[in-house]
Design a protein around this motif. Structure first.
Motif: not given
Length: 395
Positions: A267-277, A226-230
């Motif tokens: 006024e709002k941005l939505k963002f999500q990160v993709r981790v490599a390793d 959940r922490e990585l994909s939220r």
């Protein structure tokens, strides 16, 4: 280490390939003394051309499949054993799969049986949860996550888990929620069986949560996933929070591969990160000084390098590059300490011994309310922890 055809050429000169693996003995093969876990196929460890390798005897189709899968896992930097060579033996209609020996690793049974690893045992569940998260992030369905198919390395008082059996593994572009859940179901069942066997042998503490352990791994996995994909939302003027998110993931050991941004409103941005390793700090340490370490070990040593950089910058009254501080730390701190620690006959990796000495230094410094320094910490660590009578001074 040799790989592929070069390895097989050396192996044919050294190993009795005409004999079944269960007939290899110290008299006819260079067998190595290595703790071996439970395996469904015959396994041995051998010395070839100065290196140590695991060799597994199995049907040809399974050997080909596992050799290919382990190669793909190596390419995407998943924590797993590294394939060296695959050899079909037509006269016996079977194959041998060779992998590099994972130095300083221990099977799960040894974590419970040997008093040396008492302090590490509590981190086993986190290590397996982290491994499953890394596999699933890379699109790998394990299909047989079990304690027997996992090896563990010490990591600054914690554990890192490595996959050692990929017979049932599959690699997909991405994993569906169904496949991830199925992998976790398999893990829970396998954990309960392995730990129940250990409990029946009297190898577990009386209060060890045998049947709750698998559930606990799943809970740890879910929390990290959940922490990585939220998905997060920030105001247009709060883009600095994106960098905060990246730093938080880096602190967990994850390298960030990409940040996805999407405007929701003016006024709002939505963002999500993709981790490599999960090798952020170990890769940084490797780039700086070429030292191989596990993730938490690398984090501790990078903290020391940053402290060294601050000291050198203050001394020279100018900013010192991190690479310069790293080389100075390696030559003036790490190498002298390591030369002394290598004389200790402790069943731990040299880098792990150094990190445990650092923890001891912190403990002594807290008690003394000042930095006691590496020399005092090393001497005290050798005498009080490793029980050596005479600490050797740094040169």
């Amino acid at each position: 280490m040799l790989i592929g055809d070069a390895f097989l050429a050396a192996a044919r000169q050294t190993l009795p390939l005409h004999l079944p693996l269960n007939q290899w003995t110290p008299q006819n093969a260079p067998l190595q003394e290595v703790s071996i876990g439970i395996s469904r196929h015959p396994v041995a460890f051998v010395g070839v051309h100065g290196g140590v390798y695991a060799v597994k005897e199995m049907p040809d189709q399974l050997a080909q499949q596992e050799n290919e899968l382990l190669g793909r896992l190596r390419d995407v930097q998943v924590p797993a054993v590294v394939p060296t060579a695959y050899c079909f033996l037509p006269e016996r209609q079977c194959s041998l799969l060779f992998t590099q020996y994972l130095a300083h690793s221990v099977p799960y049974r040894l974590l419970f049986i040997s008093p040396t690893f008492d302090a590490y045992r509590g981190h086993l569940l986190d290590a397996v949860a982290n491994l499953l998260v890394e596999l699933h992030l890379k699109g790998v369905f394990w299909g047989d996550c079990s304690l027997s198919n996992t090896l563990f390395r010490q990591d600054a008082g914690y554990l890192q888990a490595y996959l050692v059996d990929a017979e049932t593994a599959e690699v997909h572009p991405t994993l569906s929620e169904g496949l991830r859940a199925y992998d976790l179901d398999i893990m829970e069942e396998n954990f309960s069986g392995a730990l129940a066997d250990l409990a029946a042998e009297g190898k577990l503490p009386a209060d060890y949560p045998v049947f709750e352990a698998g559930v606990s791994v799943r809970e740890r996995y879910d929390k990290l996933w959940r922490e990585l994909s939220r998905v997060e939302r920030v105001a247009i003027g709060e883009k600095y929070k994106i960098q905060e998110r990246v730093r938080k993931l880096n602190a967990l050991g994850f390298s960030v591969e990409q940040v996805f941004l999407e405007s929701e409103t003016d006024e709002k941005l939505k963002f999500q990160v993709r981790v490599a390793d999960r090798q952020y700090h170990r890769n940084q340490l490797q780039r700086l000084i070429g030292l191989e370490a596990e993730e938490q070990q690398a984090l501790l040593m990078l903290n020391e390098i940053q402290e060294m950089r601050t000291e050198l910058s203050h001394k020279d009254n100018r900013s010192v590059p991190l690479s310069t501080a790293a080389q100075h730390w390696f030559q003036s701190v790490y190498q002298p300490v390591q030369q002394v620690l290598c004389q200790a006959s402790a069943p731990l990796a040299p880098v792990e011994l150094y990190c445990l000495m650092l923890e001891h230094k912190w403990y002594l410094s807290e008690s003394a309310q000042c930095d006691v320094g590496h020399q005092q910490a090393l001497t005290d660590y050798l005498s009080s922890i490793l029980k050596l009578e005479n600490g050797v001074p740094l040169s």
